[in-house]
Design a protein around this motif. Structure first.
Motif, PDB file in Angstrom:
ATOM      1  N   GLY A 109      23.261 -86.012 -42.057  1.00 23.58           N
ATOM      2  CA  GLY A 109      23.764 -84.681 -41.749  1.00 23.58           C
ATOM      3  C   GLY A 109      25.271 -84.647 -41.575  1.00 23.58           C
ATOM      4  O   GLY A 109      25.955 -83.791 -42.154  1.00 23.58           O
ATOM      5  N   ARG A 110      25.799 -85.569 -40.798  1.00 27.90           N
ATOM      6  CA  ARG A 110      27.243 -85.585 -40.556  1.00 27.90           C
ATOM      7  C   ARG A 110      28.012 -85.910 -41.827  1.00 27.90           C
ATOM      8  O   ARG A 110      29.059 -85.311 -42.112  1.00 27.90           O
ATOM      9  CB  ARG A 110      27.570 -86.601 -39.461  1.00 27.90           C
ATOM     10  CG  ARG A 110      29.034 -86.558 -39.002  1.00 27.90           C
ATOM     11  CD  ARG A 110      29.295 -87.627 -37.963  1.00 27.90           C
ATOM     12  NE  ARG A 110      29.251 -88.965 -38.550  1.00 27.90           N
ATOM     13  CZ  ARG A 110      29.317 -90.089 -37.841  1.00 27.90           C
ATOM     14  NH1 ARG A 110      29.379 -90.026 -36.526  1.00 27.90           N
ATOM     15  NH2 ARG A 110      29.294 -91.256 -38.442  1.00 27.90           N
ATOM     16  N   PHE A 111      27.492 -86.871 -42.603  1.00 35.02           N
ATOM     17  CA  PHE A 111      28.198 -87.269 -43.824  1.00 35.02           C
ATOM     18  C   PHE A 111      28.223 -86.132 -44.836  1.00 35.02           C
ATOM     19  O   PHE A 111      29.252 -85.890 -45.476  1.00 35.02           O
ATOM     20  CB  PHE A 111      27.529 -88.501 -44.428  1.00 35.02           C
ATOM     21  CG  PHE A 111      28.178 -88.969 -45.699  1.00 35.02           C
ATOM     22  CD1 PHE A 111      29.482 -89.440 -45.701  1.00 35.02           C
ATOM     23  CD2 PHE A 111      27.485 -88.930 -46.900  1.00 35.02           C
ATOM     24  CE1 PHE A 111      30.090 -89.862 -46.877  1.00 35.02           C
ATOM     25  CE2 PHE A 111      28.082 -89.365 -48.076  1.00 35.02           C
ATOM     26  CZ  PHE A 111      29.387 -89.826 -48.065  1.00 35.02           C
ATOM     27  N   ARG A 112      27.110 -85.414 -44.985  1.00 33.79           N
ATOM     28  CA  ARG A 112      27.090 -84.289 -45.919  1.00 33.79           C
ATOM     29  C   ARG A 112      28.103 -83.227 -45.485  1.00 33.79           C
ATOM     30  O   ARG A 112      28.805 -82.649 -46.323  1.00 33.79           O
ATOM     31  CB  ARG A 112      25.685 -83.700 -46.005  1.00 33.79           C
ATOM     32  CG  ARG A 112      25.593 -82.529 -46.985  1.00 33.79           C
ATOM     33  CD  ARG A 112      24.172 -82.017 -47.146  1.00 33.79           C
ATOM     34  NE  ARG A 112      23.395 -82.900 -48.007  1.00 33.79           N
ATOM     35  CZ  ARG A 112      22.275 -83.517 -47.640  1.00 33.79           C
ATOM     36  NH1 ARG A 112      21.809 -83.344 -46.409  1.00 33.79           N
ATOM     37  NH2 ARG A 112      21.625 -84.294 -48.484  1.00 33.79           N
ATOM     38  N   LEU A 113      28.213 -82.983 -44.181  1.00 29.01           N
ATOM     39  CA  LEU A 113      29.190 -82.016 -43.686  1.00 29.01           C
ATOM     40  C   LEU A 113      30.611 -82.481 -43.979  1.00 29.01           C
ATOM     41  O   LEU A 113      31.466 -81.690 -44.387  1.00 29.01           O
ATOM     42  CB  LEU A 113      28.993 -81.802 -42.188  1.00 29.01           C
ATOM     43  CG  LEU A 113      29.951 -80.818 -41.504  1.00 29.01           C
ATOM     44  CD1 LEU A 113      29.803 -79.435 -42.130  1.00 29.01           C
ATOM     45  CD2 LEU A 113      29.695 -80.770 -40.005  1.00 29.01           C
ATOM     46  N   GLU A 114      30.884 -83.786 -43.770  1.00 26.90           N
ATOM     47  CA  GLU A 114      32.210 -84.323 -44.061  1.00 26.90           C
ATOM     48  C   GLU A 114      32.561 -84.159 -45.536  1.00 26.90           C
ATOM     49  O   GLU A 114      33.695 -83.782 -45.887  1.00 26.90           O
ATOM     50  CB  GLU A 114      32.261 -85.804 -43.664  1.00 26.90           C
ATOM     51  CG  GLU A 114      32.193 -86.050 -42.167  1.00 26.90           C
ATOM     52  CD  GLU A 114      32.076 -87.530 -41.838  1.00 26.90           C
ATOM     53  OE1 GLU A 114      31.933 -88.335 -42.789  1.00 26.90           O
ATOM     54  OE2 GLU A 114      32.128 -87.890 -40.642  1.00 26.90           O
ATOM     55  N   VAL A 115      31.588 -84.428 -46.404  1.00 28.57           N
ATOM     56  CA  VAL A 115      31.836 -84.292 -47.839  1.00 28.57           C
ATOM     57  C   VAL A 115      32.124 -82.836 -48.197  1.00 28.57           C
ATOM     58  O   VAL A 115      33.036 -82.543 -48.978  1.00 28.57           O
ATOM     59  CB  VAL A 115      30.635 -84.825 -48.643  1.00 28.57           C
ATOM     60  CG1 VAL A 115      30.776 -84.470 -50.121  1.00 28.57           C
ATOM     61  CG2 VAL A 115      30.513 -86.330 -48.487  1.00 28.57           C
ATOM     62  N   PHE A 116      31.374 -81.916 -47.604  1.00 25.34           N
ATOM     63  CA  PHE A 116      31.600 -80.503 -47.894  1.00 25.34           C
ATOM     64  C   PHE A 116      32.976 -80.050 -47.416  1.00 25.34           C
ATOM     65  O   PHE A 116      33.647 -79.263 -48.089  1.00 25.34           O
ATOM     66  CB  PHE A 116      30.498 -79.649 -47.241  1.00 25.34           C
ATOM     67  CG  PHE A 116      29.317 -79.412 -48.132  1.00 25.34           C
ATOM     68  CD1 PHE A 116      28.538 -80.470 -48.559  1.00 25.34           C
ATOM     69  CD2 PHE A 116      28.984 -78.143 -48.551  1.00 25.34           C
ATOM     70  CE1 PHE A 116      27.450 -80.263 -49.382  1.00 25.34           C
ATOM     71  CE2 PHE A 116      27.890 -77.921 -49.376  1.00 25.34           C
ATOM     72  CZ  PHE A 116      27.123 -78.988 -49.792  1.00 25.34           C
ATOM     73  N   VAL A 117      33.416 -80.541 -46.266  1.00 21.07           N
ATOM     74  CA  VAL A 117      34.741 -80.173 -45.768  1.00 21.07           C
ATOM     75  C   VAL A 117      35.829 -80.708 -46.682  1.00 21.07           C
ATOM     76  O   VAL A 117      36.787 -79.993 -47.031  1.00 21.07           O
ATOM     77  CB  VAL A 117      34.933 -80.679 -44.328  1.00 21.07           C
ATOM     78  CG1 VAL A 117      36.381 -80.503 -43.879  1.00 21.07           C
ATOM     79  CG2 VAL A 117      34.012 -79.939 -43.368  1.00 21.07           C
ATOM     80  N   MET A 118      35.703 -81.958 -47.107  1.00 23.34           N
ATOM     81  CA  MET A 118      36.695 -82.527 -48.023  1.00 23.34           C
ATOM     82  C   MET A 118      36.675 -81.809 -49.369  1.00 23.34           C
ATOM     83  O   MET A 118      37.732 -81.559 -49.968  1.00 23.34           O
ATOM     84  CB  MET A 118      36.417 -84.019 -48.212  1.00 23.34           C
ATOM     85  CG  MET A 118      36.675 -84.863 -46.976  1.00 23.34           C
ATOM     86  SD  MET A 118      38.409 -84.809 -46.436  1.00 23.34           S
ATOM     87  CE  MET A 118      39.204 -85.712 -47.765  1.00 23.34           C
ATOM     88  N   ALA A 119      35.474 -81.464 -49.839  1.00 19.53           N
ATOM     89  CA  ALA A 119      35.379 -80.713 -51.091  1.00 19.53           C
ATOM     90  C   ALA A 119      36.037 -79.346 -50.952  1.00 19.53           C
ATOM     91  O   ALA A 119      36.716 -78.871 -51.877  1.00 19.53           O
ATOM     92  CB  ALA A 119      33.918 -80.568 -51.496  1.00 19.53           C
ATOM     93  N   ALA A 120      35.856 -78.708 -49.798  1.00 19.99           N
ATOM     94  CA  ALA A 120      36.494 -77.416 -49.552  1.00 19.99           C
ATOM     95  C   ALA A 120      38.014 -77.557 -49.515  1.00 19.99           C
ATOM     96  O   ALA A 120      38.738 -76.685 -50.017  1.00 19.99           O
ATOM     97  CB  ALA A 120      35.983 -76.824 -48.242  1.00 19.99           C
ATOM     98  N   LEU A 121      38.507 -78.645 -48.930  1.00 20.33           N
ATOM     99  CA  LEU A 121      39.950 -78.871 -48.872  1.00 20.33           C
ATOM    100  C   LEU A 121      40.533 -78.997 -50.274  1.00 20.33           C
ATOM    101  O   LEU A 121      41.516 -78.335 -50.620  1.00 20.33           O
ATOM    102  CB  LEU A 121      40.247 -80.137 -48.060  1.00 20.33           C
ATOM    103  CG  LEU A 121      41.694 -80.617 -48.072  1.00 20.33           C
ATOM    104  CD1 LEU A 121      42.622 -79.569 -47.464  1.00 20.33           C
ATOM    105  CD2 LEU A 121      41.835 -81.946 -47.328  1.00 20.33           C
ATOM    106  N   VAL A 122      39.922 -79.855 -51.099  1.00 27.40           N
ATOM    107  CA  VAL A 122      40.433 -80.064 -52.455  1.00 27.40           C
ATOM    108  C   VAL A 122      40.344 -78.771 -53.258  1.00 27.40           C
ATOM    109  O   VAL A 122      41.322 -78.353 -53.901  1.00 27.40           O
ATOM    110  CB  VAL A 122      39.655 -81.197 -53.159  1.00 27.40           C
ATOM    111  CG1 VAL A 122      40.133 -81.348 -54.595  1.00 27.40           C
ATOM    112  CG2 VAL A 122      39.817 -82.503 -52.404  1.00 27.40           C
ATOM    113  N   THR A 123      39.184 -78.132 -53.230  1.00 26.62           N
ATOM    114  CA  THR A 123      38.998 -76.911 -54.009  1.00 26.62           C
ATOM    115  C   THR A 123      39.936 -75.808 -53.542  1.00 26.62           C
ATOM    116  O   THR A 123      40.528 -75.096 -54.365  1.00 26.62           O
ATOM    117  CB  THR A 123      37.543 -76.435 -53.909  1.00 26.62           C
ATOM    118  OG1 THR A 123      36.669 -77.492 -54.302  1.00 26.62           O
ATOM    119  CG2 THR A 123      37.307 -75.234 -54.802  1.00 26.62           C
TER     120      THR A 123
END
Length: 351
Positions: free
Chosen positions: A254-268
């Motif tokens: 759960g935490r890792f998926r959230l971290e990935v989504f936040v980083m993806a949001a930052l890049v995008t």
């Protein structure tokens, strides 16, 4: 020969192939950038293009034999635009590869999950309503904030509806994307009509506003986020197998998926802030890359960045040349190509 020896032999053969692929890919990227600078309404010979670039970097090395107008076209307009295409294409393709792994869905990309729409909505809000209250960083920060809000909406709706499957996550992202785009259209409708053409840029996507002093933002985000994604490649590989298996291997799912989504949001968010909405790059490129390097994210992520950069440079060339002297929005080009690829991918998955 034993099984382990055969495996080792395949690895030894595969490594030179991967190195060759990188060398060829980087050479194609350099040639693509050169073509992007040379081609346009005013064609400029490649020799002159590189002469102007070298003269700007080391004035004593080359004696200028070109006009100041051509030098301005190469250095001030076309080269920053080509480099922005490299950065945006690399960032979107890399995010697409990561999202497809963490959601276990081959159709996931920042556009379909609503992240691009949230970024564009944040950028439109800054351009038409709040103003540049933080200087040049206002639009990238607002775009990132919009991407985070859209990501949070997707995750909240998934939790609210108990949509546990990865396919439901993508469907939720599409629904949120429609909602956020509707909100962006409302912001455009309520904004100053004289500035609405700027907001339309974010809707259609384009690289025409590229400037040298803007390139540092997508470059820094791409390097930092790309490095983090590569470091997390083993966890991403585990996530592609399934949440239960990943948890067994010690991944905090759960935490890792959230971290990935936040980083993806930052890049995008940062990429969309400077290019507008450019769809389907993150969907297409990772699938093409996996045909060459397999499914290991340690190879897929950096190779997706390389292929994404090449693809977007040529998409921008087509957008500039096909209806010259006008610039067609690059989102139209990637949308046409991506739509056909999407249909082919659906057909392939069904087969």
């Amino acid at each position: 020969m034993t099984v382990s020896a055969e495996t080792a032999a395949r690895v030894q053969l595969a490594r030179p192939v991967r190195v060759s692929l990188w060398v060829i890919g980087l050479a194609v990227l350099v040639l693509s950038v050169s073509a992007a600078v040379a081609l346009g309404t005013v064609s400029i010979p490649l020799r002159m293009v590189w002469g102007i670039i070298v003269h700007q970097v080391a004035p004593d090395w080359v004696v200028p034999d070109w006009s100041t107008g051509r030098a301005a076209i190469v250095w001030d307009i076309r080269l920053p635009r080509a480099l922005l295409a490299v950065l945006v294409g690399a960032g979107l393709a890399m995010v697409g590869a990561v999202l497809q792994s963490v959601t276990r869905n081959p159709l996931a990309d920042p556009h379909l999950l609503g992240i691009s729409s949230g970024s564009a909505c944040g950028a439109v809000l800054a351009l038409l309503h709040t103003g540049l209250f933080l200087g040049l960083a206002t639009v990238p920060l607002m775009a990132f904030f919009g991407a985070l809000v859209a990501t949070g909406l997707v995750l909240s709706v998934v939790r609210f509806t108990n949509a546990s499957g990865a396919d439901r996550l993508v469907l939720t992202g599409v629904a949120v994307s429609f909602i956020v785009m509707a909100l962006a259209n409302v912001l455009i409708f309520l904004g100053d009509p004289r500035a609405s053409h700027t907001a339309v840029f974010w809707m259609l996507g384009g690289l025409g506003l590229a400037q040298w002093n803007h390139l540092i933002y997508p470059l820094v985000v791409l390097v930092l986020a790309g490095g983090w994604f590569v470091l997390m490649a083993e966890r991403l590989n585990a996530m592609t197998i399934g949440d239960e298996t990943a948890a067994t291997l010690g991944v905090p799912v759960g935490r890792f998926r959230l971290e990935v989504f936040v980083m993806a949001a930052l890049v995008t968010g940062v990429m969309v802030a400077f290019s507008g909405i450019i769809g389907f790059v993150g969907l297409m490129i990772p699938h093409i890359v996996r045909l060459f390097v397999g499914g290991d994210n340690a190879r897929v992520i950096p190779m997706s960045a390389l292929f994404g950069a090449i693809f977007l440079v040529w998409a921008d060339i087509v957008a500039r040349v096909i209806v010259r002297p006008e610039d067609m929005p690059i989102g139209i080009v990637t949308g046409l190509i991506g739509g056909v690829f999407f249909i082919w991918l659906l057909r392939r998955k069904r087969a």
